[in-house]
Design a protein around this motif. Structure first.
Motif, PDB file in Angstrom:
ATOM      1  N   UNK A 154      -5.924 -33.773 -15.284  1.00 23.10           N
ATOM      2  CA  UNK A 154      -5.289 -32.662 -15.123  1.00 23.10           C
ATOM      3  C   UNK A 154      -3.934 -32.881 -14.252  1.00 23.10           C
ATOM      4  N   UNK A 155      -3.161 -32.300 -14.940  1.00 27.73           N
ATOM      5  CA  UNK A 155      -1.700 -32.053 -14.385  1.00 27.73           C
ATOM      6  C   UNK A 155      -1.010 -30.768 -14.114  1.00 27.73           C
ATOM      7  N   UNK A 156      -0.321 -30.720 -12.854  1.00 31.36           N
ATOM      8  CA  UNK A 156       0.413 -29.574 -12.733  1.00 31.36           C
ATOM      9  C   UNK A 156       1.809 -29.694 -13.251  1.00 31.36           C
ATOM     10  N   UNK A 157       2.276 -29.186 -14.432  1.00 31.21           N
ATOM     11  CA  UNK A 157       3.519 -29.472 -14.842  1.00 31.21           C
ATOM     12  C   UNK A 157       4.692 -29.243 -14.027  1.00 31.21           C
ATOM     13  N   UNK A 158       4.766 -28.642 -12.723  1.00 28.70           N
ATOM     14  CA  UNK A 158       5.918 -28.471 -11.839  1.00 28.70           C
ATOM     15  C   UNK A 158       6.119 -29.969 -11.270  1.00 28.70           C
ATOM     16  N   UNK A 159       5.258 -30.788 -11.168  1.00 32.01           N
ATOM     17  CA  UNK A 159       5.256 -31.889 -10.218  1.00 32.01           C
ATOM     18  C   UNK A 159       5.057 -33.211 -11.013  1.00 32.01           C
ATOM     19  N   UNK A 160       5.219 -33.021 -12.564  1.00 33.33           N
ATOM     20  CA  UNK A 160       5.336 -34.351 -13.302  1.00 33.33           C
ATOM     21  C   UNK A 160       6.568 -34.333 -14.150  1.00 33.33           C
ATOM     22  N   UNK A 161       6.992 -35.327 -14.516  1.00 32.50           N
ATOM     23  CA  UNK A 161       8.016 -35.546 -15.575  1.00 32.50           C
ATOM     24  C   UNK A 161       7.783 -36.280 -16.725  1.00 32.50           C
ATOM     25  N   UNK A 162       8.458 -36.105 -17.837  1.00 28.03           N
ATOM     26  CA  UNK A 162       8.195 -36.804 -19.095  1.00 28.03           C
ATOM     27  C   UNK A 162       8.137 -38.340 -18.976  1.00 28.03           C
ATOM     28  N   UNK A 163       9.031 -38.942 -17.774  1.00 24.68           N
ATOM     29  CA  UNK A 163       8.833 -40.324 -17.703  1.00 24.68           C
ATOM     30  C   UNK A 163       7.380 -40.653 -16.918  1.00 24.68           C
ATOM     31  N   UNK A 164       6.852 -39.670 -16.228  1.00 21.43           N
ATOM     32  CA  UNK A 164       5.648 -39.938 -15.556  1.00 21.43           C
ATOM     33  C   UNK A 164       4.652 -39.963 -16.735  1.00 21.43           C
ATOM     34  N   UNK A 165       4.733 -39.040 -17.684  1.00 13.56           N
ATOM     35  CA  UNK A 165       3.671 -38.950 -18.921  1.00 13.56           C
ATOM     36  C   UNK A 165       3.532 -40.617 -19.553  1.00 13.56           C
ATOM     37  N   UNK A 166       5.094 -41.027 -19.627  1.00  6.89           N
ATOM     38  CA  UNK A 166       4.828 -42.355 -20.292  1.00  6.89           C
ATOM     39  C   UNK A 166       4.194 -43.499 -19.304  1.00  6.89           C
ATOM     40  N   UNK A 167       4.183 -43.241 -18.248  1.00 10.51           N
ATOM     41  CA  UNK A 167       3.513 -44.174 -17.165  1.00 10.51           C
ATOM     42  C   UNK A 167       2.036 -43.978 -17.359  1.00 10.51           C
ATOM     43  N   UNK A 177      -4.514 -32.141 -19.390  1.00  8.24           N
ATOM     44  CA  UNK A 177      -4.949 -30.775 -19.400  1.00  8.24           C
ATOM     45  C   UNK A 177      -3.909 -30.146 -18.483  1.00  8.24           C
ATOM     46  N   UNK A 178      -3.041 -29.433 -19.000  1.00  7.57           N
ATOM     47  CA  UNK A 178      -1.878 -28.699 -18.158  1.00  7.57           C
ATOM     48  C   UNK A 178      -2.258 -27.169 -17.651  1.00  7.57           C
ATOM     49  N   UNK A 179      -2.091 -27.177 -16.387  1.00  6.33           N
ATOM     50  CA  UNK A 179      -2.519 -25.707 -15.845  1.00  6.33           C
ATOM     51  C   UNK A 179      -1.017 -24.865 -16.185  1.00  6.33           C
ATOM     52  N   UNK A 180      -1.271 -23.719 -16.729  1.00  8.41           N
ATOM     53  CA  UNK A 180      -0.207 -22.741 -17.005  1.00  8.41           C
ATOM     54  C   UNK A 180      -0.508 -21.379 -16.366  1.00  8.41           C
ATOM     55  N   UNK A 181      -1.645 -20.913 -16.604  1.00  7.89           N
ATOM     56  CA  UNK A 181      -2.267 -19.559 -16.400  1.00  7.89           C
ATOM     57  C   UNK A 181      -1.580 -18.333 -17.060  1.00  7.89           C
ATOM     58  N   UNK A 182      -0.442 -18.216 -16.704  1.00  7.56           N
ATOM     59  CA  UNK A 182       0.382 -17.142 -17.407  1.00  7.56           C
ATOM     60  C   UNK A 182       1.983 -17.481 -17.008  1.00  7.56           C
ATOM     61  N   UNK A 183       2.893 -17.284 -18.086  1.00  5.37           N
ATOM     62  CA  UNK A 183       4.222 -17.370 -18.042  1.00  5.37           C
ATOM     63  C   UNK A 183       5.122 -16.142 -17.390  1.00  5.37           C
ATOM     64  N   UNK A 184       4.450 -15.179 -17.277  1.00  5.01           N
ATOM     65  CA  UNK A 184       5.133 -14.069 -16.825  1.00  5.01           C
ATOM     66  C   UNK A 184       5.440 -14.234 -15.393  1.00  5.01           C
ATOM     67  N   UNK A 185       6.759 -13.972 -15.087  1.00  4.75           N
ATOM     68  CA  UNK A 185       7.417 -14.229 -13.708  1.00  4.75           C
ATOM     69  C   UNK A 185       6.779 -13.315 -12.602  1.00  4.75           C
ATOM     70  N   UNK A 186       6.408 -12.060 -12.927  1.00  3.62           N
ATOM     71  CA  UNK A 186       5.866 -11.252 -11.905  1.00  3.62           C
ATOM     72  C   UNK A 186       4.377 -11.799 -11.571  1.00  3.62           C
ATOM     73  N   UNK A 187       3.778 -12.207 -12.791  1.00  2.23           N
ATOM     74  CA  UNK A 187       2.195 -12.698 -12.370  1.00  2.23           C
ATOM     75  C   UNK A 187       2.396 -13.881 -11.453  1.00  2.23           C
ATOM     76  N   UNK A 188       3.337 -14.916 -12.029  1.00  7.37           N
ATOM     77  CA  UNK A 188       3.555 -16.057 -11.260  1.00  7.37           C
ATOM     78  C   UNK A 188       3.856 -15.842  -9.660  1.00  7.37           C
ATOM     79  N   UNK A 189       4.755 -14.849  -9.351  1.00  6.58           N
ATOM     80  CA  UNK A 189       5.265 -14.761  -8.155  1.00  6.58           C
ATOM     81  C   UNK A 189       3.917 -14.028  -7.283  1.00  6.58           C
TER      82      UNK A 189
END
Length: 468
Positions: A154-167, A177-189
């Motif tokens: 499970x990955x939090x995309x905010x704290x992983x880089x494409x280079x990390x994925x290679x490793x 598995x990437x956590x997104x939940x919702x891309x709406x800025x108001x929901x995210x805040x």
């Protein structure tokens, strides 16, 4: 073995009427039934019995990494909020000691076919720390050939880089598995999880570039500030990214159990009617985009292994969700982790201090658990069939367990008849199956067979999330 239609039918009135608290059935019996009377010695006994019964039965490993750098207000997971990266090294030290204590209980010929890192945020660890942890597991267990392995994280995309994925791919991970939940800025805040679209899609692309064979994206409906229009935009972005699997979870607002949820204002939550509209939006968009409804909250592309397993009739469900590894013992490592060994469940302490104290004392860190009696095993089989395939063949269950189904489950038949009258299921020549309307309410059908749930009806029942 054939399956139900992949497209559930949304019936708002039916969902409204059956939107009651109920177990998610990642296990049966469920965790509230676990007892502190089940300890380390009982786990040792179960491991020995499992070795005798199936010396080559495979193993699945789960590693819990509890740390997160900031709280997501919706979260109900067992996690520790900290920015102190030094805590990871100390945690890993204890984790390796737990692994070294558990591994000798299992025959060396039993291959590991599944490894999953969950949390918390597993990528709180650096790729190098994750590599060290995997190497430690490899030193203690016999891993199957790479083509047989499910290696997921499970990955939090905010704290992983494409280079990390290679490793991570180099270490052996082939599912993310990437956590997104919702891309709406108001929901995210509102939920304290600000996450950009581009950074997330870059991680999806990196997973594919580095050969991972499956990418999952997690969404949640029912979050504060969520609207149908905003959630539709999120779904459009996700569908265009074409992940192999998509999970669409219902937000369970239980602030009395999960303190971060107290930061969410009730007036910001969508109404029950609006929440149903969000679910309807998700189902319609994903089915129209060609995703197969697997069950519960999960959708997959037709060629994904989950969809193929459901078609074959050997899909399985456990604490890691839906899986293709039905015939394996699950060993959980780390704080709060749950194991399913032989005919038993066991769980580690939910707080780090108690978990560390047990390891310092030279013990397996077992906090609670339970042995399964014949009735538990039978009902677990029934509920597994329902949650994975949405149908039941009375004769097959009867032959597997040496019972006359309708006699044994005489008390469940009136409950099933009531659900049939409401259109959730239809009786067949061999048993029954969920209708397209009932597929979204498999938990409700499974609850008919939950002995503990009905025994607790007159007492204080455990608190579960709602079924919709």
């Amino acid at each position: 073995m054939g399956t139900l239609s992949p497209s559930p039918l949304f019936d708002a009135d039916l969902l409204r009427r059956y939107d009651t608290p109920g177990p998610r059935y990642t296990s049966y019996p469920t965790a509230p039934q676990f007892s502190a009377s089940f300890g380390a010695q009982q786990l040792r006994d179960q491991a020995a019995a499992s070795n005798r019964q199936a010396q080559t039965r495979p193993l699945s490993l789960y590693v819990h990494i509890p740390f997160c750098t900031s709280p997501c207000f919706y979260c109900g997971c067992n996690r520790v909020i900290t920015r102190d990266k030094a805590r990871a090294e100390l945690y890993l030290d204890y984790l390796y000691r737990e692994i070294a204590r558990m591994a000798p209980l299992f025959d060396s010929g039993r291959p590991v076919v599944q490894l999953h890192f969950g949390g918390g945020t597993p990528n709180f660890l650096t790729p190098a720390q994750i590599a060290d942890c995997v190497a430690e597991l490899r030193s203690q267990f016999s891993f199957a050939a790479p083509e047989r392995m499910d290696f997921s994280i499970e990955l939090d995309p905010r704290f992983v880089t494409p280079a990390d994925i290679g490793e991570l791919a180099g270490i052996g991970f082939n599912r993310a598995s990437l956590g997104v939940q919702d891309f709406d800025p108001e929901v995210q805040k509102a939920v304290n999880r600000v996450q950009g679209v581009e950074e997330t899609l870059a991680i999806v692309a990196a997973c594919r570039e580095h050969g991972m064979r499956s990418v999952n994206i997690d969404l949640i409906y029912g979050l504060p500030k969520q609207t149908r229009a905003g959630f539709l935009r999120t779904l459009e972005i996700v569908v265009q990214a074409r992940p192999d699997r998509i999970a669409v979870y219902s937000y369970a607002h239980l602030p009395q159990l999960f303190k971060p949820q107290q930061r969410i204002a009730l007036e910001d939550l969508p109404s029950p009617e609006e929440k149903l509209q969000l679910l309807q939006c998700a189902i319609e968009q994903l089915v129209e985009a060609g995703y197969v409804y697997i069950g519960m909250d999960h959708f997959a592309l037709p060629g994904d292994e989950l969809a193929r397993a459901q078609e074959r009739g050997d899909l399985h469900r456990n604490f890691m969700g839906y899986t293709t590894h039905a015939e394996s013992d699950l060993l959980g490592f780390g704080v709060s982790a749950i194991s399913h060994v032989g005919d038993s469940f066991s769980q580690n302490p939910r707080d780090i201090a108690s978990w560390e104290r047990a390891i310092d004392d030279g013990r397996l860190p077992v906090w609670r658990g339970m042995p399964l009696d014949r009735d538990d095993v039978l009902r677990a089989d029934v509920i597994q069939e329902l949650m994975c395939h949405g149908r039941l063949d009375y004769g097959r269950i009867g032959r597997r367990h040496g019972i006359a189904f309708t006699d044994y489950f005489a008390d469940a038949l009136p409950r099933l008849q009531a659900l049939a009258d409401d259109g959730l299921l239809t009786f067949t020549r061999v048993g029954f199956q969920a209708t397209p309307r009932g597929r979204l309410l498999l938990r409700v059908i499974a609850m008919c067979f939950d002995r503990y749930l009905h025994a607790a009806a007159s007492a204080e029942a455990p608190r579960f999330s709602r079924t919709v």
